[in-house]
Design an enzyme around this catalytic site. Structure first.
Site, PDB file in Angstrom:
ATOM      1  N   CYS A 321      -9.894 -57.885 -43.251  1.00  0.00           N
ATOM      2  CA  CYS A 321     -10.366 -58.109 -44.620  1.00  0.00           C
ATOM      3  C   CYS A 321     -10.973 -56.843 -45.213  1.00  0.00           C
ATOM      4  CB  CYS A 321     -11.358 -59.258 -44.667  1.00  0.00           C
ATOM      5  SG  CYS A 321     -12.741 -59.098 -43.516  1.00  0.00           S
ATOM      6  N   HIS A 762     -17.406 -60.897 -43.035  1.00  0.00           N
ATOM      7  CA  HIS A 762     -16.202 -60.974 -43.870  1.00  0.00           C
ATOM      8  C   HIS A 762     -16.382 -60.160 -45.141  1.00  0.00           C
ATOM      9  CE1 HIS A 762     -12.465 -62.527 -45.303  1.00  0.00           C
ATOM     10  NE2 HIS A 762     -12.995 -63.226 -46.272  1.00  0.00           N
TER      11      HIS A 762
END
Length: 808
Positions: A321, A762
């Site tokens: 990510c 994340h």
């Protein structure tokens, strides 16, 4: 019956890569392309025939290769797909202790294999092939694809044995072990068995996971000193290397040689075990993919997905990510779109030997994937889960290529998005020169004045980002005990960054005070068209690097006019500086030092300012590696950025006998359990900043402490040209002035991070775009691309990490 031609090998050569995931020049796959994917039976490269271009024909015209294995996947009817999900337990609410099953996406498709003859424009079924031909096709189909090979290689880099797991001394005990519950709290999940004595305890609760744990396995280590334990729920008869083994002493996952033998001593037969819980890697990936970046609005409504050109997402490749967010940010910039649009129109596929190993081609492929709009449409697979998100692009080849020579970016670990952004910008400069990223570069001026005699100088450095500290004042705690911080303003943080500060130990060349005080301040000499600002969210707390979730007011527009280059005022006297070029080269008849041009180019391409490079080469035997070590060892010298003059290299920086970081810093790290060599490397790589060094050490527990410098580019014409471009751009900018530059900026994108460290958690990116008649935020959460209204922007405030501004 179609016979196998004599010029096509009947078996796949050893070490050959099979490209059967997507087209070499586009993100067309067997799933998303009407005509599937064509694999060249000689090169094993994959090509597609889509509505806009026929890459298979291009390859045929280039090579004459006319036979291709065609793979075409058509989604099964909805009723069949739902049945598959139900059978695999996706919607089951049962507790764990059932065997964990993953859905193979191929189960969702009807797959057709044929051999396509482009000369005749004819396809042959497999039963129309001769036996040798069919055996070759079977071998291609059962071999790991190039993407799978890359992923396996990257995962194999992750987990290795430690010295504790290699030499486990096991104790014998006649006491029967109860393998159903924790011996302390009777928890029946997340159970870990000590490989030294067989004690069973529960693990720690996994951050971001619902898996319970009270840490009794860790307590056992603290009491007994037995460091190595294995998670019972991860045991599987399929592969003992897939089992979770943790070393509490090393604080990392490890492998245990002959694990099955060691488990058998405690009555556990690995051959009969069934996996019942997600592994640590799977939990990490699950947390990464499902981190709570809200996809619902303030009233609980689902945020609206958006599709079309510029609204294409990337799939998460496990822990990618950070890469996805950086690529989305850069390709949202007008100059990136224009640059790669022009480059794609000039692309000559006949000159590319291997498209997967060509950086220009991979970037054109990403541009086409993001901006063609062909891949930005709802996925029927997501519909089975109640979603309508895209499938997303899988940038596996790009990730493998861009990280192949980097110790961290070539792995499957989560990485720091800002570190990757800087690394990528440097790679792009090396590939394309400064044309692409020139809009990001600017001169930042630092003024240094001796507090004793008021003499000093101003030095300008060519950079492409600002990394800004932020205040972190705790104002309370929430109901879960998490610290709450006072909101800060980005402009105030930049103001603090540019403000004056005192520097102890300054040696002034004018008044000759041996250890005095200098006053330093900074400001913009020029303003870039695109400004990258990162905020420093990592601090050390009790020698542990932690991330601070300080809320930052969203800086929709900023004016940097007050941060112009500092000037000399009052009694301050500017020390006359010689022209750097004159100081370096001198006349042809003198004996002044002349730097090694290739070594200088290498150091400049690594991002070091020119005065540091020249001094490093002067004191480093004119060798790039020795010069780099000298530069790292003298980062804190007050005159490190003074113009280079070989006649006056008798300053503290030049005469010191220190060959590295301070002994106090080294001792502090050694006291934490790190080796001297590793401590030195951590400090050298982090500019002697002990806080950053500690974070680096925790992120690189397997590093051997050896500092290496790549010499691959020292003879590269591109690098030599890049050094010349840096010098030319700096001279060009020096001729401009900050007073005539526009100083107002609007916020374009924000890379946000949730988690306790940049290497966990994340990343997503919010990008400001004009849509539906007005400016709105678009959230790119991997393949999930949604419109985010202004009332749903708390994540930007609390988790903003990298801000990209465009000049108004």
């Amino acid at each position: 019956m179609l016979e196998l031609p004599s010029d096509i090998p009947s078996t796949i050569p050893a070490n050959a890569k099979i490209y059967k995931d997507d087209c070499m020049y586009s993100f067309d796959t067997p799933e998303n392309n009407e005509f599937g994917l064509d694999i060249d039976l000689k090169s094993y490269f994959a090509y597609s025939r889509n509505a806009t271009h026929n890459y298979t024909r291009d390859n045929y015209e280039k090579t004459g290769n006319y036979l291709y294995l065609n793979i075409n996947k058509v989604l099964k009817p909805e009723s069949e797909r739902k049945k598959i999900y139900d059978e695999n337990g996706e919607k089951s609410t049962k507790l764990q202790k059932l065997e964990i099953k993953d859905i193979d996406e191929n189960e969702l498709y009807n797959v057709e294999y044929t051999v396509y003859d482009i000369k005749q424009d004819k396809s042959y079924r497999l039963d129309e092939l001769s036996d040798p031909f069919r055996k070759l096709i079977d071998q291609i189909l059962t071999s790991n694809s190039s993407h799978q090979q890359d992923e396996i290689k990257q995962w194999e880099l992750e987990i290795i044995p430690c010295h504790h797991s290699i030499d486990i001394q096991q104790e014998t005990s006649s006491k029967e072990i109860d393998l159903t519950k924790c011996s302390v709290c009777e928890l029946k999940e997340n159970l870990w068995i000590c490989l030294h004595c067989g004690a069973l305890g529960c693990g720690r609760q996994q951050f971001g996971s619902n898996l319970k744990g009270n840490g009794h396995a860790l307590n056992h280590y603290e009491i007994t000193g037995h460091p190595v334990a294995v998670k019972l729920g991860s045991l599987s008869s399929d592969n003992e290397d897939s089992c979770d083994v943790y070393c509490y002493a090393c604080n990392d996952e490890v492998k245990v040689p002959k694990l099955s033998e060691k488990l058998f001593k405690f009555g556990i037969d690995l051959k009969s075990q069934v996996k019942t819980e997600k592994s640590l890697i799977e939990l990490n990936i699950y947390q990464n993919l499902n981190w709570d970046f809200k996809l619902e609005g303030a009233n609980g409504e689902k945020l609206k997905p958006v599709y079309g050109k510029g609204y294409t997402g990337f799939q998460n490749l496990g822990n990618s990510c950070y890469l996805n967010s950086v690529l989305q940010s850069l390709f949202s910039l007008d100059n990136y779109q224009q640059f790669f649009s022009n480059l794609s129109s000039e692309l000559n596929t006949s000159s590319i030997k291997n498209p997967s190993e060509d950086l220009s081609n991979q970037l054109i492929k990403i541009y086409d994937g993001l901006w063609s709009g062909r891949y930005s449409k709802p996925s029927l697979i997501s519909a089975n889960k109640g979603d309508d998100y895209q499938l997303g692009l899988k940038p596996v080849s790009f990730k493998t290529l861009i990280g192949e020579n980097h110790a961290e970016f070539k792995t499957q670990r989560q990485q720091d998005a800002f570190e990757f952004l800087l690394y990528l910008l440097d790679k792009l400069d090396q590939e394309f020169g400064l044309t692409l990223n020139q809009s990001l570069k600017f001169l930042f001026a630092n003024k240094t004045i001796c507090a004793n005699c008021q003499h000093g100088s101003i030095q300008s450095e060519l950079i492409d980002n600002l990394s800004i500290p932020i205040k972190h004042e705790v104002i309370g705690k929430d109901e879960d005990g998490k610290k709450l911080y006072e909101q800060v303003n980005l402009i105030e943080s930049i103001r603090d960054y540019c403000d004056t500060e005192g520097i102890e130990g300054y040696k002034c060349d004018h008044c000759k005070v041996p250890s005095g005080l200098a006053i330093k301040s900074g400001g913009f000499k020029t303003y870039p068209d695109v400004l990258v600002v990162s905020v420093q969210r990592i601090i050390l707390e009790n020698w542990v690097p932690i991330k601070i979730d300080v809320p930052i007011e969203i800086p929709y527009e900023i004016d940097l006019g007050e941060f112009k280059e500092p000037i000399f005022e009052g009694d301050e006297v500017e020390v006359e500086q010689k022209d750097e070029e004159e100081e370096v080269s001198g006349s042809s008849s003198d004996n002044k030092f002349k730097p090694n041009e290739e070594a200088l180019s290498t150091l400049l391409s690594m991002g070091f300012p020119e005065p540091r490079c020249l001094k490093g080469l002067y004191h480093g035997n004119n060798n790039a590696e020795d010069a780099m070590n000298w530069i790292f060892a003298h980062m804190d010298d007050i005159d490190i950025d003074e113009p280079f003059n070989p006649d006056v290299q008798t300053s503290s920086a030049a005469t010191t006998t220190d060959s590295g970081p301070s002994q106090d810093s080294i001792d502090n790290l050694v006291g934490m359990g790190f080796s001297t060599q590793l401590a030195k490397k951590a400090l050298i790589l982090n500019n002697n900043d002990i806080n950053l060094a500690v974070e680096w050490l925790f992120s690189n527990p397997d590093d051997d402490g050896v500092i290496e410098i790549s010499t691959e580019t020292t003879t590269s014409k591109a690098v030599v040209n890049l050094a010349a471009e840096h010098k030319a751009l700096k001279q060009k900018l020096l001729q401009s002035t900050a007073t005539t530059s526009q100083t107002k900026y609007k916020l374009k994108s924000v890379i946000c991070h949730k988690g306790t460290s940049p290497h966990t958690g994340h990343y997503v990116v919010f990008i400001r775009k004009h849509i539906e008649g007005k400016d709105k935020w678009i959230l790119y959460n991997d393949e999930k691309v949604v419109i985010c209204e202004d009332e749903n922007l708390q994540d930007i405030k609390s988790n903003g990490y990298v801000y990209i501004f465009e000049k108004i």
